[in-house]
Design a protein around this motif. Structure first.
Motif, mmCIF file in Angstrom:
data_model
loop_
_atom_site.group_PDB
_atom_site.id
_atom_site.type_symbol
_atom_site.label_atom_id
_atom_site.label_comp_id
_atom_site.label_asym_id
_atom_site.label_seq_id
_atom_site.Cartn_x
_atom_site.Cartn_y
_atom_site.Cartn_z
ATOM 1 N N ILE A 289 0.834 -1.214 0.000
ATOM 2 C CA ILE A 289 0.000 0.000 0.000
ATOM 3 C C ILE A 289 0.868 1.263 0.000
ATOM 4 C CG2 ILE A 289 -2.026 -1.099 1.029
ATOM 5 C CD1 ILE A 289 -1.217 0.148 3.734
ATOM 6 N N CYS A 291 3.243 2.382 2.270
ATOM 7 C CA CYS A 291 3.200 3.099 3.547
ATOM 8 C C CYS A 291 4.527 3.750 3.922
ATOM 9 C CB CYS A 291 2.720 2.175 4.658
ATOM 10 S SG CYS A 291 3.836 0.801 4.997
ATOM 11 N N TRP A 297 -2.045 7.776 2.450
ATOM 12 C CA TRP A 297 -3.492 7.551 2.584
ATOM 13 C C TRP A 297 -4.261 8.364 1.547
ATOM 14 C CZ3 TRP A 297 -5.865 3.862 5.238
ATOM 15 C CH2 TRP A 297 -5.151 3.237 6.275
ATOM 16 N N ASP A 298 -3.801 9.560 1.270
ATOM 17 C CA ASP A 298 -4.502 10.401 0.294
ATOM 18 C C ASP A 298 -4.125 10.017 -1.130
ATOM 19 O OD1 ASP A 298 -5.765 11.862 2.291
ATOM 20 O OD2 ASP A 298 -4.170 13.355 2.409
ATOM 21 N N ASN A 300 -2.593 7.064 -2.312
ATOM 22 C CA ASN A 300 -2.619 5.661 -2.758
ATOM 23 C C ASN A 300 -3.968 4.977 -2.596
ATOM 24 O OD1 ASN A 300 0.018 5.992 -3.371
ATOM 25 N ND2 ASN A 300 0.839 4.719 -1.731
ATOM 26 N N THR A 301 -4.967 5.702 -2.118
ATOM 27 C CA THR A 301 -6.293 5.090 -2.025
ATOM 28 C C THR A 301 -7.111 5.442 -3.265
ATOM 29 O OG1 THR A 301 -6.919 7.010 -0.688
ATOM 30 C CG2 THR A 301 -6.469 4.959 0.495
ATOM 31 N N PRO A 302 -8.044 4.578 -3.690
ATOM 32 C CA PRO A 302 -8.352 3.255 -3.155
ATOM 33 C C PRO A 302 -7.148 2.310 -3.309
ATOM 34 C CG PRO A 302 -10.017 3.963 -4.758
ATOM 35 C CD PRO A 302 -8.889 4.926 -4.844
ATOM 36 N N PHE A 303 -6.865 1.569 -2.254
ATOM 37 C CA PHE A 303 -5.678 0.710 -2.263
ATOM 38 C C PHE A 303 -5.743 -0.392 -3.323
ATOM 39 C CE2 PHE A 303 -5.031 1.984 2.371
ATOM 40 C CZ PHE A 303 -3.977 2.839 2.073
ATOM 41 N N TYR A 304 -6.959 -0.802 -3.699
ATOM 42 C CA TYR A 304 -7.046 -1.948 -4.612
ATOM 43 C C TYR A 304 -7.279 -1.538 -6.066
ATOM 44 C CZ TYR A 304 -7.025 -4.350 -0.202
ATOM 45 O OH TYR A 304 -6.661 -4.783 1.037
#
Ligand code: SF4
Length: 354
Positions: A289, A291, A297-298, A300-304
């Motif tokens: 992900i 990290c 978090w901002d 790389n999301t959505p992680f999938y």
């Protein structure tokens, strides 16, 4: 006693053998990306130095970095806490409480910070002993010989700082802009082997490791995780897992299409791994992900969902179709393999060919 007060002396007292000590030094040499012979140099240096004092502060965090420390297996947490380091203050682990605990905070130690620091509304969202986290971090890190920000939250703000960031969470470098010798060890949580190796580097060479532009040690963050990944040959060959649990996923194909962010994440996860060198997320079948990176978090999301614009098999613009043929070929291959195995079983059982 000749080595009283030194790390080796403490280890001897606690019954840790010279052999285990040398083994530990070998692990550290590996984590620092040094040649194997450096283990001897590390052993020699560590044998003679005094234990450094550590003050561990914990603010806006899930406690994952402390959990990482507690679950260390190479060396064990006992070795880290009692033999290699002198952790004088740790809000979660120490027995002292209240003013007795606060009295242990002092400025000449190495400060370790876990968690982000809320700065909005005067910092009221995290207060310890009547003081805001902001006041404490300025006080302790402003006077410390060095500060190690462990985990993404302390290094870059992490989840607390993700949009909409209701508490105005900031990183150590933002909270104390003039902090001396700041070392960022992001990841969620910190990899305890990188943490220990950073300290060992300082004790062995009397200087902190070389850092990148984001103050991360190059030995741990100098390469993209993607470049050392065990699945990399599949990425280069255009062989991707298309769905969770499909043939490609089970065969260990590249997880890029399932959202792997390692092509933009700098870390030594594939080589150092986690849980005593057992594995890392991608090796275990889950996409990275990212990290180790700021604002993951901002960004790389959505992680999938997969990244755009990473050169791989064929043309990256067609990544959604690249690799489908490879997985199809794999499925066909497995089907043929299954039929052949069934034929062999039937023959072994003395049955006619189906
Ligand atoms: Fe490994 Fe992820 Fe790179 Fe694929 S995209 S090779 S799974 S790191």
């Amino acid at each position: 006693m000749r080595d009283a007060g030194t790390i080796l002396g403490e280890l001897r007292q606690r019954g840790v053998s010279r052999r285990d000590f040398v083994k530990f030094c070998g692990v550290m040499a590996g984590a620092l990306a040094l040649p194997g012979r450096a283990a001897g140099e590390i052993a020699e240096a560590l044998a003679g130095v005094k234990k450094p004092s550590l003050v561990w502060l914990q603010f806006q965090s899930c406690g994952g970095d402390t959990a990482s420390l507690l679950r260390a297996s190479r060396p064990t947490v006992t070795e880290i806490l009692l033999d290699v380091l002198s952790v004088d203050y740790h809000q979660t682990l120490m027995a002292a409480a209240g003013t007795n605990a606060t009295a242990l905070l002092h400025g000449d130690a190495i400060a370790v910070v876990e968690g982000a620091i809320p700065a909005k509304d005067g910092g009221v969202y995290c207060m310890i002993g009547g003081r805001t986290a902001l006041q404490i971090v300025k006080d302790v890190c402003g006077n410390a010989a060095a500060t190690i920000a462990v985990g993404n939250c302390a290094a870059f703000g992490g989840l607390p700082a993700a949009a909409p960031n209701p508490t105005g969470a900031i990183s150590v470098s933002e909270a104390v802009p003039d902090v001396r010798n700041l070392i960022n060890l992001p990841q969620c949580p910190v990899n305890v082997e990188n943490f220990t190796a950073t300290i060992v580097h300082y004790l062995t060479f009397q200087k902190w490791p070389e850092l990148d532009a984001q103050r991360r040690p190059l030995f741990a963050y100098g390469k993209l995780a993607h470049d050392s990944c065990q699945r990399r040959a599949h990425f280069d060959a255009g062989q991707y897992a298309e769905q969770w649990g499909d043939e490609g996923h089970r065969a260990g194909y590249c997880l890029y299409k399932l959202g792997c962010k390692a092509p933009v994440a700098f870390s030594n996860c594939p080589s150092v791994r986690w849980n005593g060198g057992t594995s890392w997320p991608v090796e275990a079948g889950h996409p990275c992900i990212g990290c180790s990176e700021a604002k993951f978090w901002d960004r790389n999301t959505p992680f999938y969902e997969h990244l755009d614009g990473v050169d791989g098999y064929g043309v990256h613009a067609s990544i959604d179709t690249a690799g489908v043929a490879a997985v199809g070929a794999l499925a066909a291959g497995l089907a043929v393999h299954g039929i052949a195995a069934a034929v062999r079983r039937h023959k072994a059982d003395g049955e006619d060919e189906p």
